[in-house]
Scaffold this motif. Structure first.
Motif, PDB file in Angstrom:
ATOM      1  N   GLN A 291       0.832  -1.207   0.000  1.00  0.00           N
ATOM      2  CA  GLN A 291       0.000   0.000   0.000  1.00  0.00           C
ATOM      3  C   GLN A 291       0.866   1.256   0.000  1.00  0.00           C
ATOM      4  OE1 GLN A 291      -2.732   0.311   3.258  1.00  0.00           O
ATOM      5  NE2 GLN A 291      -3.541   2.270   2.580  1.00  0.00           N
ATOM      6  N   ALA A 292       1.909   1.285   0.817  1.00  0.00           N
ATOM      7  CA  ALA A 292       2.797   2.446   0.860  1.00  0.00           C
ATOM      8  C   ALA A 292       3.462   2.651  -0.493  1.00  0.00           C
ATOM      9  CB  ALA A 292       3.843   2.269   1.954  1.00  0.00           C
ATOM     10  N   ARG A 293       3.880   1.551  -1.131  1.00  0.00           N
ATOM     11  CA  ARG A 293       4.523   1.645  -2.442  1.00  0.00           C
ATOM     12  C   ARG A 293       3.547   2.198  -3.480  1.00  0.00           C
ATOM     13  NH1 ARG A 293       7.920  -2.548  -2.677  1.00  0.00           N
ATOM     14  NH2 ARG A 293       6.272  -4.077  -2.798  1.00  0.00           N
ATOM     15  N   GLU A 294       2.268   1.775  -3.400  1.00  0.00           N
ATOM     16  CA  GLU A 294       1.266   2.271  -4.348  1.00  0.00           C
ATOM     17  C   GLU A 294       1.010   3.762  -4.156  1.00  0.00           C
ATOM     18  OE1 GLU A 294      -2.103  -0.283  -3.834  1.00  0.00           O
ATOM     19  OE2 GLU A 294      -1.116  -1.971  -4.818  1.00  0.00           O
ATOM     20  N   GLU A 295       0.939   4.218  -2.899  1.00  0.00           N
ATOM     21  CA  GLU A 295       0.732   5.646  -2.645  1.00  0.00           C
ATOM     22  C   GLU A 295       1.914   6.466  -3.152  1.00  0.00           C
ATOM     23  OE1 GLU A 295      -0.034   6.119   1.520  1.00  0.00           O
ATOM     24  OE2 GLU A 295      -1.892   4.959   1.430  1.00  0.00           O
ATOM     25  N   LEU A 296       3.105   5.999  -2.893  1.00  0.00           N
ATOM     26  CA  LEU A 296       4.289   6.700  -3.364  1.00  0.00           C
ATOM     27  C   LEU A 296       4.360   6.693  -4.892  1.00  0.00           C
ATOM     28  CD1 LEU A 296       6.910   8.159  -2.647  1.00  0.00           C
ATOM     29  CD2 LEU A 296       8.029   5.930  -2.541  1.00  0.00           C
TER      30      LEU A 296
ATOM     31  N   LEU B   9       9.715  -0.379 -13.233  1.00  0.00           N
ATOM     32  CA  LEU B   9       9.653  -1.793 -12.875  1.00  0.00           C
ATOM     33  C   LEU B   9      10.343  -2.071 -11.540  1.00  0.00           C
ATOM     34  CD1 LEU B   9      10.385  -3.396 -16.369  1.00  0.00           C
ATOM     35  CD2 LEU B   9       8.180  -3.279 -15.189  1.00  0.00           C
ATOM     36  N   ALA B  10      11.509  -1.443 -11.345  1.00  0.00           N
ATOM     37  CA  ALA B  10      12.284  -1.714 -10.124  1.00  0.00           C
ATOM     38  C   ALA B  10      11.685  -1.035  -8.902  1.00  0.00           C
ATOM     39  CB  ALA B  10      13.731  -1.245 -10.313  1.00  0.00           C
ATOM     40  N   GLU B  11      11.354   0.236  -9.031  1.00  0.00           N
ATOM     41  CA  GLU B  11      10.971   1.008  -7.848  1.00  0.00           C
ATOM     42  C   GLU B  11       9.474   1.012  -7.560  1.00  0.00           C
ATOM     43  OE1 GLU B  11      13.212   1.861  -5.847  1.00  0.00           O
ATOM     44  OE2 GLU B  11      14.931   1.647  -7.154  1.00  0.00           O
ATOM     45  N   LEU B  12       8.659   1.040  -8.584  1.00  0.00           N
ATOM     46  CA  LEU B  12       7.220   1.125  -8.358  1.00  0.00           C
ATOM     47  C   LEU B  12       6.554  -0.240  -8.302  1.00  0.00           C
ATOM     48  CD1 LEU B  12       6.277   4.197 -10.564  1.00  0.00           C
ATOM     49  CD2 LEU B  12       7.000   4.131  -8.169  1.00  0.00           C
ATOM     50  N   GLU B  13       7.057  -1.164  -9.095  1.00  0.00           N
ATOM     51  CA  GLU B  13       6.459  -2.497  -9.111  1.00  0.00           C
ATOM     52  C   GLU B  13       7.238  -3.491  -8.266  1.00  0.00           C
ATOM     53  OE1 GLU B  13       5.542  -3.710 -13.119  1.00  0.00           O
ATOM     54  OE2 GLU B  13       4.827  -1.695 -13.625  1.00  0.00           O
ATOM     55  N   GLY B  14       8.430  -3.105  -7.795  1.00  0.00           N
ATOM     56  CA  GLY B  14       9.218  -3.976  -6.927  1.00  0.00           C
ATOM     57  C   GLY B  14       9.753  -5.216  -7.618  1.00  0.00           C
ATOM     58  N   MET B  15       9.961  -5.145  -8.907  1.00  0.00           N
ATOM     59  CA  MET B  15      10.424  -6.294  -9.678  1.00  0.00           C
ATOM     60  C   MET B  15      11.928  -6.502  -9.453  1.00  0.00           C
ATOM     61  SD  MET B  15      10.012  -6.906 -13.801  1.00  0.00           S
ATOM     62  CE  MET B  15       8.238  -6.973 -13.783  1.00  0.00           C
TER      63      MET B  15
ATOM     64  N   GLN C  37       1.983   6.834  -6.964  1.00  0.00           N
ATOM     65  CA  GLN C  37       1.079   7.845  -7.532  1.00  0.00           C
ATOM     66  C   GLN C  37       1.746   9.218  -7.582  1.00  0.00           C
ATOM     67  OE1 GLN C  37      -1.661   6.955  -9.060  1.00  0.00           O
ATOM     68  NE2 GLN C  37      -1.130   4.881  -8.437  1.00  0.00           N
ATOM     69  N   CYS C  38       2.591   9.506  -6.603  1.00  0.00           N
ATOM     70  CA  CYS C  38       3.295  10.792  -6.580  1.00  0.00           C
ATOM     71  C   CYS C  38       4.482  10.815  -7.542  1.00  0.00           C
ATOM     72  CB  CYS C  38       3.810  11.093  -5.169  1.00  0.00           C
ATOM     73  SG  CYS C  38       2.499  11.312  -3.963  1.00  0.00           S
ATOM     74  N   LEU C  39       5.173   9.703  -7.647  1.00  0.00           N
ATOM     75  CA  LEU C  39       6.407   9.675  -8.432  1.00  0.00           C
ATOM     76  C   LEU C  39       6.194   9.318  -9.898  1.00  0.00           C
ATOM     77  CD1 LEU C  39       8.745   7.879  -5.882  1.00  0.00           C
ATOM     78  CD2 LEU C  39       8.417  10.331  -6.233  1.00  0.00           C
ATOM     79  N   ARG C  40       5.108   8.651 -10.209  1.00  0.00           N
ATOM     80  CA  ARG C  40       4.879   8.173 -11.573  1.00  0.00           C
ATOM     81  C   ARG C  40       4.948   9.292 -12.614  1.00  0.00           C
ATOM     82  NH1 ARG C  40       3.308   3.312 -12.987  1.00  0.00           N
ATOM     83  NH2 ARG C  40       2.472   2.849 -10.941  1.00  0.00           N
ATOM     84  N   PRO C  41       4.335  10.462 -12.376  1.00  0.00           N
ATOM     85  CA  PRO C  41       4.434  11.512 -13.400  1.00  0.00           C
ATOM     86  C   PRO C  41       5.873  11.941 -13.682  1.00  0.00           C
ATOM     87  CG  PRO C  41       2.703  12.044 -11.835  1.00  0.00           C
ATOM     88  CD  PRO C  41       3.413  10.848 -11.298  1.00  0.00           C
ATOM     89  N   LEU C  42       6.704  12.011 -12.650  1.00  0.00           N
ATOM     90  CA  LEU C  42       8.099  12.387 -12.873  1.00  0.00           C
ATOM     91  C   LEU C  42       8.862  11.288 -13.608  1.00  0.00           C
ATOM     92  CD1 LEU C  42       9.014  14.146  -9.519  1.00  0.00           C
ATOM     93  CD2 LEU C  42       8.761  15.209 -11.761  1.00  0.00           C
ATOM     94  N   ILE C  43       8.569  10.054 -13.279  1.00  0.00           N
ATOM     95  CA  ILE C  43       9.229   8.936 -13.969  1.00  0.00           C
ATOM     96  C   ILE C  43       8.783   8.895 -15.425  1.00  0.00           C
ATOM     97  CG2 ILE C  43       9.415   6.412 -14.081  1.00  0.00           C
ATOM     98  CD1 ILE C  43       9.323   6.409 -11.006  1.00  0.00           C
ATOM     99  N   ASP C  44       7.503   9.202 -15.675  1.00  0.00           N
ATOM    100  CA  ASP C  44       7.000   9.194 -17.042  1.00  0.00           C
ATOM    101  C   ASP C  44       7.671  10.251 -17.915  1.00  0.00           C
ATOM    102  OD1 ASP C  44       5.356   7.082 -16.447  1.00  0.00           O
ATOM    103  OD2 ASP C  44       3.562   8.310 -16.128  1.00  0.00           O
ATOM    104  N   GLU C  45       8.225  11.284 -17.289  1.00  0.00           N
ATOM    105  CA  GLU C  45       8.925  12.327 -18.039  1.00  0.00           C
ATOM    106  C   GLU C  45      10.303  11.876 -18.510  1.00  0.00           C
ATOM    107  OE1 GLU C  45       7.871  15.354 -19.014  1.00  0.00           O
ATOM    108  OE2 GLU C  45       5.894  14.848 -18.225  1.00  0.00           O
TER     109      GLU C  45
END
Length: 179
Positions: free
Chosen positions: A89-94, A115-121, A96-104
């Motif tokens: 849950q904490a990873r999912e909340e984080l 994959l590494a940081e948001l999905e924990g792969m 949401q905040c970081l995804r737009p910057l990563i998408d840039e």
């Protein structure tokens, strides 16, 4: 062994009874000492050290007796549920905040970082998914982290102390259009 045991049994009983406050447990401890001595007789180096060896076994058995009597508290049932929390849950909340910057980031860096940081792969799975060697995937993730950090520093001001980030604020979005 039985003859030697009979020679030392009463002395051992006295030794144990002085150290145990439960008279019923003295015979149980003596029986345990005899069993341990019989099972480990092959470890005795010489018969001259039998008495000291029996006292060492008696001492250790007394310590085991007291360890077994130590009170303990049952763990609360809800503690088990807390251990199962994997931080998803904490990873999912984080995320949401970081995804737009990563998408840039360019796709070459954004995908492995996501994959590494948001999905924990695991990095081996990233390597397999992206068709890279393991060392190549590790390098790509590290370079992605550096580029992401540069982007974060360009977009936000951070206040830090010894424990980490204590506060942050967005920089002027007019100057930094990617923020």
């Amino acid at each position: 062994m039985i003859a030697e045991w009979q020679n030392h049994k009463e002395q051992l009983r006295s030794y144990v009874s002085k150290r145990i406050d439960d008279p019923d447990a003295v015979d149980d401890i003596l029986q345990d000492v005899y069993i341990k001595a019989s099972n480990n007789l092959h470890q005795l180096k010489s018969t001259g050290s039998l008495k000291g060896w029996l006292y060492r076994i008696a001492h250790n058995t007394i310590m085991d007796f007291y360890r077994g009597r130590q009170p303990f508290e049952e763990l609360p049932d809800d503690l088990v549920a807390e251990e199962r929390d994997t931080g998803k849950q904490a990873r999912e909340e984080l995320a949401q905040c970081l995804r737009p910057l990563i998408d840039e980031l360019p796709e070459k860096y954004g995908t492995p970082l996501r994959l590494a940081e948001l999905e924990g792969m695991p990095q081996q799975a990233i390597a397999d998914k992206l068709g890279l060697s393991l060392s190549g995937a590790k390098s790509r993730v590290q370079r992605s982290r550096v580029k992401f950090r540069e982007q974060m520093m360009a977009c936000c001001d951070f206040e830090m102390d010894q424990e980490g980030i204590t506060a942050y604020s967005r920089k002027n979005p007019i100057k930094h259009t990617k923020c």
